[in-house]
Structure formats: structure tokens, C-alpha cells
Scaffold this motif. Structure first.
Motif, PDB file in Angstrom:
ATOM      1  N   LEU A 153      49.025  10.162  23.447  1.00  0.00           N
ATOM      2  CA  LEU A 153      49.515  11.512  22.605  1.00  0.00           C
ATOM      3  C   LEU A 153      51.112  11.861  22.761  1.00  0.00           C
ATOM      4  O   LEU A 153      51.596  12.605  22.507  1.00  0.00           O
ATOM      5  N   SER A 154      52.036  10.587  22.187  1.00  0.00           N
ATOM      6  CA  SER A 154      53.213  10.877  22.065  1.00  0.00           C
ATOM      7  C   SER A 154      53.205  11.323  20.200  1.00  0.00           C
ATOM      8  O   SER A 154      52.355  10.506  19.415  1.00  0.00           O
ATOM      9  N   TRP A 155      54.692  11.659  20.571  1.00  0.00           N
ATOM     10  CA  TRP A 155      54.517  12.656  19.001  1.00  0.00           C
ATOM     11  C   TRP A 155      54.849  11.484  17.848  1.00  0.00           C
ATOM     12  O   TRP A 155      53.485  11.013  17.421  1.00  0.00           O
ATOM     13  N   GLU A 156      55.424   9.855  18.377  1.00  0.00           N
ATOM     14  CA  GLU A 156      55.286   8.813  18.170  1.00  0.00           C
ATOM     15  C   GLU A 156      54.420   9.044  17.411  1.00  0.00           C
ATOM     16  O   GLU A 156      54.658   7.753  16.115  1.00  0.00           O
ATOM     17  N   THR A 157      53.025   8.471  17.867  1.00  0.00           N
ATOM     18  CA  THR A 157      52.158   8.238  17.267  1.00  0.00           C
ATOM     19  C   THR A 157      52.163   9.024  16.295  1.00  0.00           C
ATOM     20  O   THR A 157      50.760   8.062  14.930  1.00  0.00           O
ATOM     21  N   GLU A 158      51.649  10.315  16.722  1.00  0.00           N
ATOM     22  CA  GLU A 158      51.179  11.016  15.242  1.00  0.00           C
ATOM     23  C   GLU A 158      51.537  10.644  13.406  1.00  0.00           C
ATOM     24  O   GLU A 158      51.213  11.435  12.790  1.00  0.00           O
ATOM     25  N   ASP A 159      53.193  11.057  14.345  1.00  0.00           N
ATOM     26  CA  ASP A 159      54.339  11.148  13.434  1.00  0.00           C
ATOM     27  C   ASP A 159      54.115   9.218  12.204  1.00  0.00           C
ATOM     28  O   ASP A 159      53.855   9.871  11.439  1.00  0.00           O
ATOM     29  N   ALA A 160      53.813   8.287  12.768  1.00  0.00           N
ATOM     30  CA  ALA A 160      52.955   7.298  12.151  1.00  0.00           C
ATOM     31  C   ALA A 160      52.108   7.398  11.615  1.00  0.00           C
ATOM     32  O   ALA A 160      51.836   7.286  10.097  1.00  0.00           O
ATOM     33  N   VAL A 161      50.813   7.939  11.624  1.00  0.00           N
ATOM     34  CA  VAL A 161      49.938   8.640  11.125  1.00  0.00           C
ATOM     35  C   VAL A 161      50.307   9.404   9.800  1.00  0.00           C
ATOM     36  O   VAL A 161      49.641   9.218   9.059  1.00  0.00           O
ATOM     37  N   ILE A 162      50.855  10.377  10.611  1.00  0.00           N
ATOM     38  CA  ILE A 162      51.007  11.234   9.457  1.00  0.00           C
ATOM     39  C   ILE A 162      52.641  10.426   8.182  1.00  0.00           C
ATOM     40  O   ILE A 162      52.438  11.140   6.991  1.00  0.00           O
ATOM     41  N   LYS A 163      52.895   9.639   8.514  1.00  0.00           N
ATOM     42  CA  LYS A 163      53.775   9.156   7.163  1.00  0.00           C
ATOM     43  C   LYS A 163      53.016   7.826   6.600  1.00  0.00           C
ATOM     44  O   LYS A 163      52.950   7.956   4.938  1.00  0.00           O
ATOM     45  N   ALA A 164      52.010   7.300   7.020  1.00  0.00           N
ATOM     46  CA  ALA A 164      50.916   6.821   6.353  1.00  0.00           C
ATOM     47  C   ALA A 164      50.061   7.486   5.357  1.00  0.00           C
ATOM     48  O   ALA A 164      50.077   7.613   4.604  1.00  0.00           O
ATOM     49  N   ASN A 183      47.391  16.004  14.568  1.00  0.00           N
ATOM     50  CA  ASN A 183      46.363  15.390  15.480  1.00  0.00           C
ATOM     51  C   ASN A 183      45.926  16.462  16.780  1.00  0.00           C
ATOM     52  O   ASN A 183      46.966  17.097  17.547  1.00  0.00           O
ATOM     53  N   GLU A 184      45.018  17.121  16.564  1.00  0.00           N
ATOM     54  CA  GLU A 184      44.486  18.078  17.366  1.00  0.00           C
ATOM     55  C   GLU A 184      44.304  17.841  18.958  1.00  0.00           C
ATOM     56  O   GLU A 184      44.262  18.355  19.808  1.00  0.00           O
ATOM     57  N   ALA A 185      44.392  16.673  18.660  1.00  0.00           N
ATOM     58  CA  ALA A 185      44.613  16.297  20.366  1.00  0.00           C
ATOM     59  C   ALA A 185      45.474  16.406  20.965  1.00  0.00           C
ATOM     60  O   ALA A 185      46.170  16.878  22.446  1.00  0.00           O
ATOM     61  N   ARG A 186      46.923  17.289  20.435  1.00  0.00           N
ATOM     62  CA  ARG A 186      47.405  17.313  20.419  1.00  0.00           C
ATOM     63  C   ARG A 186      48.241  19.071  20.632  1.00  0.00           C
ATOM     64  O   ARG A 186      49.641  19.065  21.057  1.00  0.00           O
ATOM     65  N   PHE A 187      47.269  19.763  20.173  1.00  0.00           N
ATOM     66  CA  PHE A 187      47.574  20.741  20.014  1.00  0.00           C
ATOM     67  C   PHE A 187      48.390  21.212  20.852  1.00  0.00           C
ATOM     68  O   PHE A 187      49.522  22.205  20.446  1.00  0.00           O
TER      69      PHE A 187
END
Length: 208
Positions: free
Chosen positions: A76-87, A103-107
Motif C-alpha cells: 500500500l505504499s505510495w511509491e509502488t502505486e506511483d511506479a504503476v502510474i508512471k509506467a 490503486n483502489e486498495a489505497r483509497f
């Protein structure tokens, strides 16, 4: 009217209508290639495409962006979601509209700070779609590996085809619904916007 057809015919009509939005079709195809878990293209880009076609506008008229939601609760880290967003930003390069991936798991981690009401963690992307401010928004589409369209529409499709905006008072505050509805009605004045239910009506509904 499409909104009065049997559901199976409405589903066929939905695919036919959405397919007229070439940007949407490209977003679906490129998202399917990403392999995101429990993903959907959802919200405004879908029902607004329907509104546009029903009111004889260009299919992409007034659509600000294209929302792609997925669900991954392993990190649930922002860094992991941000990597998905950038890709994803790279994957959607060249499209004429912005594609927003979340990522709705972080909503639940940011919702209360932004909207002022707490939100329990979602268990899936479908659960997130269930909580959208208007029932008309509660719509998601994805492409199966075999290329078939899968539609998630917990409140059906009639309101979208009939240009009805109906509140969904399960999470979003009244102000959020009314602000969104007013904005939509400016762009699509043909809409019928239903009012927020009274407290007594909400209590009666929740107790039934």
C-alpha cells in the motif's frame, strides 16, 4: 428508448455506443496489455460517452479524462502505486486525453483528508465503484484475455441511457454529488438530476 430495453439488449447497445469512442477503445486495449489486477476503465468516460451519443454529440465531447482503477493490496505504499502510474503514463503516450490510473486498495488512505468523511478500506475495485457519488457513475468495463467485454453495472444501465443522474448516498457527501451533478448539467443540459434524499428517506432505506 434504449433505457427501456431488456438488460441483455442494453448491454449490447452499451458496447455499440462505447465502441464509437475511439479513445476509450484504445484505453481499454492498452490497459488490458498492462496486466493490472482487478482493473476496470470506469466512471465519466463511460457514462459521458453514452450521454454524448444519446444527445447526438461527438462521442468524446466534454470528457476530461479516462479513469483506470485497479486493486492491489499487497503493497500500500505510495511509491509502488506511483511506479504503476508512471509506467501507465508511458503506455498511454500519444492519446489525446489524460488517463488517470489509481490503486483502489489505497483509497481509504487519502479519502477522508480530501472529502472530510472516513472511508473503510475497499475489498475490490467493484466495491470502489459501488461507492461513487451517483449511481449513474457506478459502471466499469474491462477486456477479458479473450477480447470479450466485461461490464460491471450494479445499478443497471437504464439511468445512463435515460440521462438520469441519481444520488448514491453510501459514502460521498451531499456536496460532492451536487457539485458533480451541477457540472455535468452545464455540459449536458438534457440531464435530469435527482435531488439528494432526505435524512428520513435515507434512514428508512437503510432499515428496510
Amino acid at each position: 428508448m434504449i433505457g427501456r430495453l431488456p438488460l441483455d439488449e442494453q448491454l449490447a447497445a452499451l458496447k455499440s455506443v462505447l465502441a464509437r469512442n475511439e479513445v476509450l477503445v484504445e484505453v481499454l486495449n492498452r490497459t488490458a496489455e498492462r496486466g493490472l489486477p482487478n482493473w476496470y476503465v470506469t466512471a465519466g468516460c463511460l457514462f459521458q460517452t453514452v450521454w454524448n451519443v444519446v444527445t447526438d454529440r461527438h462521442p468524446t465531447s466534454g470528457i476530461k479524462d479516462y479513469d483506470v482503477l485497479y486493486f492491489d493490496d499487497r503493497d500500500l505504499s505510495w511509491e509502488t502505486e506511483d511506479a504503476v502510474i508512471k509506467a501507465a503514463d508511458e503506455a498511454f503516450t500519444g492519446l489525446p486525453s489524460e488517463v488517470e490510473v489509481r490503486n483502489e486498495a489505497r483509497f481509504h488512505l487519502w479519502y477522508e483528508q480530501k472529502f472530510g468523511v472516513p472511508c473503510a478500506p475497499h475489498a475490490s475495485t467493484e466495491a470502489a465503484i459501488d461507492s461513487f457519488a451517483a449511481t449513474t457513475c457506478c459502471l466499469g468495463v474491462l477486456l477479458e484475455p479473450d477480447g470479450q467485454w466485461r461490464v460491471y453495472a450494479p445499478h443497471g444501465l437504464s439511468d445512463a441511457f435515460n440521462l438520469v443522474v441519481r444520488p448514491n448516498p453510501v459514502l460521498a457527501p451531499r456536496k460532492v454529488y451536487e457539485t458533480k451533478a451541477a457540472h455535468w448539467q452545464q455540459q449536458w443540459p438534457e440531464l435530469t438530476v435527482l435531488g439528494w434524499p432526505s435524512e428520513s428517506a435515507t434512514l428508512a432505506s437503510s432499515s428496510s
